[in-house]
Design a protein around this motif. Structure first.
Motif, PDB file in Angstrom:
ATOM      1  N   SER A   1      -5.780  -1.831   4.806  1.00  0.00           N
ATOM      2  CA  SER A   1      -6.852  -2.364   3.964  1.00  0.00           C
ATOM      3  C   SER A   1      -7.597  -3.491   4.658  1.00  0.00           C
TER       4      SER A   1
ATOM      5  N   GLY B   1      -6.793   7.291   2.831  1.00  0.00           N
ATOM      6  CA  GLY B   1      -7.220   5.982   3.323  1.00  0.00           C
ATOM      7  C   GLY B   1      -7.420   6.065   4.820  1.00  0.00           C
TER       8      GLY B   1
ATOM      9  N   GLY C   1     -10.612   1.722   4.093  1.00  0.00           N
ATOM     10  CA  GLY C   1      -9.467   0.834   3.837  1.00  0.00           C
ATOM     11  C   GLY C   1      -8.306   1.590   3.234  1.00  0.00           C
ATOM     12  N   ASP C   2      -7.755   1.048   2.175  1.00  0.00           N
ATOM     13  CA  ASP C   2      -6.650   1.686   1.446  1.00  0.00           C
ATOM     14  C   ASP C   2      -7.155   2.104   0.073  1.00  0.00           C
TER      15      ASP C   2
ATOM     16  N   HIS D   1       0.825  -1.206   0.000  1.00  0.00           N
ATOM     17  CA  HIS D   1       0.000   0.000   0.000  1.00  0.00           C
ATOM     18  C   HIS D   1       0.864   1.263   0.000  1.00  0.00           C
TER      19      HIS D   1
END
Lengths: 257, 257
Positions: free
Chosen positions: B146, B8, B115-116, A149
């Motif tokens: 995530s 995020g 989340g991401d 990520h």
């Protein structure tokens, strides 16, 4: 009951540390750090910096446990297997002694894990080995921002294409073949830039090294075109730091542009 | 220069919010929220709660932009394609009007992403559409925890097996076939529990719904054995909430135990 917390601290940037991780860092009385020679020492210092930043007052003790030596040149597969088992057993023995020495029966211990503890990291298995070996403790896992990520955020790209699949794999596996059935592949643990094999294909690359740190390097573009630049900056960085930790996404034959 | 931050905020638990995200939340003057009917409204409220928690004083404005209606029943593939294009265009037009109305030339706008932002989310593409359409702005992406990492942390499991590969895919793809060449598969966007097709195989499942929220549900075990339980708790939860958001890892024929 004694507790062991496996804390994902994110992929490099102190900004990646989560609120839950900060709370966990503040609760831990002793952090157990396997001290390995080589690149890991820089990462150990980075971990210390994160504890210092988020727990400036009365931080938990950092307890260094020397990682046992491991036979890196076994004679055959059986000897390799035996060497791995012996090394894991000795590591668990040393850690257990440290934990039982440092933590009371209700103490809270911690392990600091780069990125997210679920991704190419052995801490969860190590703690399971400790518990299987008879250590009495509860344990939990604090999720973190993984290198995957971090990579996509820094490149400002989606990981998957619309309704698409993504594979996360290793350099060793990529060296064998492009994974079946996927066009988007994240490669980790690749010390040889195995993506070179695909330089003539219709592939884009999004590469990052030392993600989230002040030394962060990013290169992206057509693999065949930017590969020389990646090789150059990677070699320079490895020269400078003595080690390199990088990750990349390969995106084959764009589908949804 | 105007800036747009794609933030995020992690998969549900406010504890998953990162330090970088908190800093971003505090900097944003206006959050643009596409307001959709149905399940998304609960998620919109959860996003508001996160802004309230981390920016109690003088939080950025929440600017609701009604998501344009979309033809969900097009006559054929060409009509479907045209409907998607028209919907995206209208969404970008509405967002651009909101951004230009709310932000000065040096203003900072934000998008809150569950989340991401890299994983099965359209915000990055949407912002790229805005910029391609002529909106003047810089943009960046703040990585998040995530649902994949939330799932593995709550189950306290590694995502990959030692040196193994993992595929992240969709329910629709899993319904077509088990992905080639991998034994560990994370399934997202699956409203039909397509894993049912593998109930007779040598597969373990780690399932989670409403991850990171007070309603979190976790079930794990041999797929064939625990599938009835997953179906039951999932149906009950869907009844109670009106929607369900779940994710699961399938692990076939364990290799390294």
């Amino acid at each position: 009951m004694r507790r062991l917390r496996i804390i994902g601290i994110g992929a490099g940037d102190p900004g990646f540390v989560t609120v839950e991780a900060v709370e966990a860092l503040r609760e831990v009385e002793a952090f157990f750090v396997l001290d390995k020679p080589g690149p890991a020492s820089d990462l150990t210092r980075a971990r210390e910096a994160i504890v210092d930043r988020f727990v400036p007052d009365d931080p938990g003790r950092l307890v260094y446990v020397p990682d046992p030596p491991r036979d890196r040149d076994p004679a055959d597969a059986a000897a390799y297997e035996a060497a791995v088992v012996a090394w894991r057993d000795e590591r668990v023995r040393r850690l257990r002694a440290a934990i039982e020495g440092e933590l009371g029966p209700d103490g809270v211990g911690g392990f600091l894990v780069w990125g997210d503890p679920s991704l190419y990291d052995g801490t969860i298995r190590m703690v399971e080995d400790l518990l299987a070996g008879g250590l009495e403790a509860d344990h939990d896992v604090v999720a973190g921002v993984s290198a995957v990520h971090a990579l996509t955020a820094r490149h400002r790209i989606p990981l998957n294409r619309v309704a698409g699949a993504v594979q996360i794999t290793t350099g060793r596996r990529l060296a064998q073949a492009w994974p079946d059935g996927v066009d988007d592949v994240v490669v980790m643990l690749d010390s040889h830039l195995e993506c070179r094999a695909y330089a003539d294909d219709d592939v884009d690359v999004y590469w990052g090294a030392y993600l989230g740190t002040p030394d962060e390097l990013l290169v992206s573009g057509r693999l065949g075109e930017v590969l020389p630049e990646i090789e150059r900056v990677r070699a320079q960085a490895r020269e400078r730091h003595g080690w390199v930790m990088d990750t990349y996404l390969l995106r084959r034959a764009p589908l949804d542009v």
